[in-house]
Design an enzyme around this catalytic site. Structure first.
Site, PDB file in Angstrom:
ATOM      1  CE  LYS A  25      -2.055   2.702  -0.466  1.00  0.00           C
ATOM      2  NZ  LYS A  25      -1.542   2.225  -1.745  1.00  0.00           N
ATOM      3  NE  ARG A  77      -6.160  -5.698  -7.000  1.00  0.00           N
ATOM      4  CZ  ARG A  77      -5.023  -5.627  -7.689  1.00  0.00           C
ATOM      5  NH1 ARG A  77      -4.509  -6.702  -8.233  1.00  0.00           N
ATOM      6  NH2 ARG A  77      -4.389  -4.484  -7.833  1.00  0.00           N
TER       7      ARG A  77
HETATM    8  N1  BES Z   1      -5.729   2.767  -3.626  1.00  0.00           N
HETATM    9  C1  BES Z   1      -4.599   2.174  -4.237  1.00  0.00           C
HETATM   10  C2  BES Z   1      -4.331   2.696  -5.643  1.00  0.00           C
HETATM   11  C3  BES Z   1      -4.021   4.169  -5.747  1.00  0.00           C
HETATM   12  C4  BES Z   1      -2.701   4.603  -5.800  1.00  0.00           C
HETATM   13  C5  BES Z   1      -5.025   5.098  -5.855  1.00  0.00           C
HETATM   14  C6  BES Z   1      -2.430   5.948  -5.908  1.00  0.00           C
HETATM   15  C7  BES Z   1      -4.757   6.448  -5.973  1.00  0.00           C
HETATM   16  C8  BES Z   1      -3.447   6.875  -6.000  1.00  0.00           C
HETATM   17  C9  BES Z   1      -4.787   0.658  -4.324  1.00  0.00           C
HETATM   18  O1  BES Z   1      -5.553   0.103  -3.310  1.00  0.00           O
HETATM   19  C10 BES Z   1      -3.427   0.057  -4.230  1.00  0.00           C
HETATM   20  O2  BES Z   1      -2.810   0.226  -3.234  1.00  0.00           O
HETATM   21  N2  BES Z   1      -3.010  -0.629  -5.293  1.00  0.00           N
HETATM   22  C11 BES Z   1      -1.730  -1.221  -5.349  1.00  0.00           C
HETATM   23  C12 BES Z   1      -1.877  -2.594  -5.943  1.00  0.00           C
HETATM   24  C13 BES Z   1      -0.648  -3.433  -5.823  1.00  0.00           C
HETATM   25  C14 BES Z   1      -0.391  -3.807  -4.374  1.00  0.00           C
HETATM   26  C15 BES Z   1      -0.839  -4.676  -6.666  1.00  0.00           C
HETATM   27  C16 BES Z   1      -0.839  -0.344  -6.224  1.00  0.00           C
HETATM   28  O3  BES Z   1      -1.334   0.232  -7.190  1.00  0.00           O
HETATM   29  O4  BES Z   1       0.337  -0.216  -5.907  1.00  0.00           O
HETATM   30 ZN    ZN Z   2      -4.420  -0.320  -1.549  1.00  0.00          ZN
END
Ligand code: BES
Ligand code: ZN
Ligand code: ZN
Length: 496
Positions: free
Chosen positions: A275, A349
């Protein structure tokens, strides 16, 4: 941490006045000088009618008028004339706490002057007390107390009522629910250097003291079970991965149970699909779903609900490392379905795939509710106000929606058409862990659907609701404890 507020309940007949204490009268618009107000008027040597005539106070929702008589200080607190619902009275309690916390009183008394039925009043006053305690929570653990600013003196809250035993009982229930909410808040607020997967496990182990049966699966046991989807996420971390299982058997005559499953990613760096700094900043909260499950289990056990519930949390840390899983890796989940991991940041997931499959297979629950901070996209869709609700069962999702409206843990129904699921099919494995950018919260939910068979199931994407930067009537900003009340109520009405 909440303030150590102590609530006591007395009969209205015993209403005495003490000069150094504050007396709060909860009043409706078009104030009449009731017998209780007459009493305080005499004691304080004031003329309430004249005071009211010279003020703008109209007893609107949350409005207050402090009368600082040296003979007897008292406060009129308005509840407006909007619909008198439980959640409005919880909010009123929160507003009342904010109003009185800095006034310097150690003891305050609350006297209801509401002109409504006694049955309704006792319920609403109980909710108000819930709101007071709820708002008193702040996460200040890491601030040195000698330099922390305003110290709050408030400690004793007395309630004068004709319904002593009812309110007494409700205070107990409030305390049990709030203990769970505050635990969820504590866990979500703790930074990832403190709340490691191991520490999370320690917290759960402590539950055996309140009658919860605890079982922890470690990496070896999960390897034997074939939980490679969950294990793959934790491979890059120094912290070990675990599956935490909590069982509350409140109804020994009944074999069936219901299941709550939570995403417990103690920190989500994104893994090798790292990230950005901004995106990573809040990722200690990625165990928020597990926090809700753990908080609810605590409330359920304290309240000794007569239901059978199993709570399962997948505990991992998602880190980049030489040993971390790579984009493009293909893993075989416990269900036997293979998954092409194209983005290591779509890890929740993967954790849930095995946690849900295991829970369904082992416990055959009547229904499963999972909670996960699963996608950033749900925050774009619903903001911080409502969680996304996805389900394969209308009865279950309608119940959850209604309970959300009642408890204030709001949800919004999202679609789950088959076509969204097709985006998650891989050309070289059964599934892939990312689809396209459009509707990605729904794609994520569709992915989970592959692991629950035909069991009634609801998935709550709680990414937007576990944390709120701004204050609300009931929260001081930060972790919200969202969902504990919702799960508690779902458990209570188990014959959904
Ligand atoms: N933990 C994150 C989602 C999240 C984002 C939670 C902001 C709380 C605040 C999750 O694991 C994630 O990174 N999801 C990605 C999925 C994508 C790579 C398909 C996302 O939402 O960008
Ligand atoms: Zn994530
Ligand atoms: Zn995540």
């Amino acid at each position: 941490m909440e303030l150590n507020l102590q609530f006591t309940v007395s009969d209205t007949k015993e209403l005495l006045f003490k000069k150094n204490e504050l007396y709060i009268f909860v009043v409706q618009p078009k104030i009449e000088i009731s017998p209780n107000l007459k009493k305080v008027q005499n004691k304080s040597k004031t003329d309430i009618k004249t005071i009211l005539d010279n003020s703008n106070f109209k007893a609107k929702f949350g409005e207050n008028l402090l009368i600082r008589s040296s003979n007897q200080p008292f406060l009129l607190f308005g509840c407006g004339d909007l619909i008198y619902t439980n959640s409005n009275f919880e909010k009123l309690g929160g507003i009342l706490f904010s109003t009185i916390k800095d006034l310097g009183f150690k003891t305050v008394s609350i006297i209801s002057d509401l002109k409504i039925s006694s049955a309704k009043e006792k319920k609403l006053i109980s909710k108000m007390l819930f709101g007071i305690k709820s708002k008193s929570y702040e996460f200040k653990k890491y601030k040195n107390s000698n330099i922390s600013e305003n110290k709050i003196n408030l400690k004793f809250i007395k309630i004068y009522t004709k319904n002593q035993s009812f309110i007494q009982k409700q205070i107990q229930i409030n305390n049990h629910i709030l203990d769970g909410i505050f635990l969820a808040k504590d866990l979500t607020s703790e930074p990832a250097n403190i709340l490691t997967t191991e520490e999370f496990v320690n917290q759960i182990k402590g539950f055996s003291e309140i009658g919860i049966e605890v079982e922890i699966l470690d990496e070896d046991q999960m390897t034997k079970l074939g939980m490679n989807a969950l294990l793959g996420v934790g491979r890059g971390s120094k912290s070990k991965s675990y599956l935490g299982i909590m069982k509350w058997n409140g109804n020994k005559k009944e074999k069936k149970n219901i299941a709550f499953v939570g995403k417990g990613v103690c920190f989500d760096s994104g893994g090798l699909s790292l990230k950005s700094g901004r995106g990573m900043m809040d990722m200690k909260e990625d165990m928020g779903g597990a926090g809700i499950v753990v908080g609810a289990m605590k409330s359920i056990a304290l309240q000794k609900l007569k239901t059978n519930i199993v709570g399962v949390v997948g505990l991992v840390e998602n880190m980049p490392d030489a040993n971390a899983q790579r984009p493009g890796d293909i893993i075989r989940s416990m269900s036997g379905k293979t998954i092409e991991v194209l983005n290591t940041d779509a890890e929740g997931r993967l954790v849930l795939a095995d946690a849900l499959y295991y829970t369904n297979k082992k416990y055959k629950p009547k229904f499963i509710v999972d909670l996960a901070t699963l996608t950033g996209a749900i925050i774009s869709a619903l903001g911080n106000e409502r969680a996304g609700l996805f389900s394969n069962d209308d009865n279950l999702s309608n119940s959850i929606f209604d309970i959300g409206e009642e408890t204030g843990d709001l949800v919004w129904k999202m679609p789950l058409d088959k076509v969204y699921g097709t985006k998650m099919k891989s050309s070289i494995a059964d599934l892939k862990n990312i689809g396209t950018a459009e509707g990605s919260s729904i794609q994520a939910a569709s992915f989970l659907k592959n692991f629950i068979g035909t069991t009634p199931w609801a998935h709550l994407d709680v990414a937007g609701v576990v944390w709120k930067n701004n204050q609300t009537e009931l929260h001081s900003g930060g972790a919200t404890g969202w969902g504990v009340k919702l799960l508690f109520e779902v458990a209570k009405r188990q014959n959904i």
